[in-house]
Design an enzyme around this catalytic site. Sequence first.
Site, PDB file in Angstrom:
ATOM      1  CB  CYS A   1     -89.137  36.051  60.316  1.00 46.80           C
ATOM      2  SG  CYS A   1     -88.812  34.404  59.604  1.00 46.80           S
TER       3      CYS A   1
ATOM      4  CG  HIS B   1     -91.023  34.186  64.496  1.00 50.67           C
ATOM      5  ND1 HIS B   1     -91.604  35.092  63.557  1.00 50.67           N
ATOM      6  CD2 HIS B   1     -90.555  33.280  63.534  1.00 50.67           C
ATOM      7  CE1 HIS B   1     -91.899  34.720  62.514  1.00 50.67           C
ATOM      8  NE2 HIS B   1     -91.111  33.826  62.097  1.00 50.67           N
TER       9      HIS B   1
ATOM     10  CD  GLU C   1     -93.043  37.342  66.092  1.00 49.29           C
ATOM     11  OE1 GLU C   1     -93.352  36.693  65.164  1.00 49.29           O
ATOM     12  OE2 GLU C   1     -91.786  37.308  66.266  1.00 49.29           O
TER      13      GLU C   1
END
Length: 237
Positions: free
Chosen positions: A89, A178, A180
Amino acid sequence: MMNVLIFQHTQGEGPGAFCDHIARHEDAMQIVHLYKGQSIPPLDEFDLLLVMGGPMDVWETGTYPWLTIEKQAIRTWVRDFNRPYLGICLGHQLLIDALGGTCARMQIPEIGVLPVELTGNGREDPLFASLPRQFPVLQWHGVATADLPPDTAVLAASDGCAVQAIRVGDCAWGVQFHPEIVQGTISTWMEDKGNHQCAVDWLGSADAALALENESDRIAADQYRMTSEFYSALRQF
């Protein structure tokens, strides 16, 4: 064993699933909390650089002066050291900005669990080749790529954003989404009043913001597997 350096820009947006992958490989990591004023250590001590997300924009160097130092570190890491890099990001946008590209505010922010699709380059890329041609990810951004740096390949795109993943040179990657996240990540983000209000404003209602929490949890296991593959591939460089 690898030594992993992580740049973190806000309390809530840490490395998430990557902590597990680093531990599983018995690698070491050091997180630099830039928003707390922590200094970047000597780069030559590290093998991999992960740069996380955050609410600030790449051009807000007056408000966040450490962004200038961070971008110089990214430039040195990628251009001079040529060691593996993954930006998420804001970390994706910082890679673009640091290497001569530009980012700009979007007319319509992209937020939600939404599909991205691999390009031809993505289907042949060391990090992305094993992924499905189309897969869902968590999006939460109001800035996107305007101009790409030299020597950049676009690896994935979405209807709302033409540059979802890139590779610059041989071993620097950025993803606008994202990957993660783990179970509960977005619920934790929503505990911050600013994040929650942002989600409500962009999505249109508190109910839609709650739905985003639930949808992100539903894809968390797939994202975990994806980040595991990313990390294993990054370790080969």
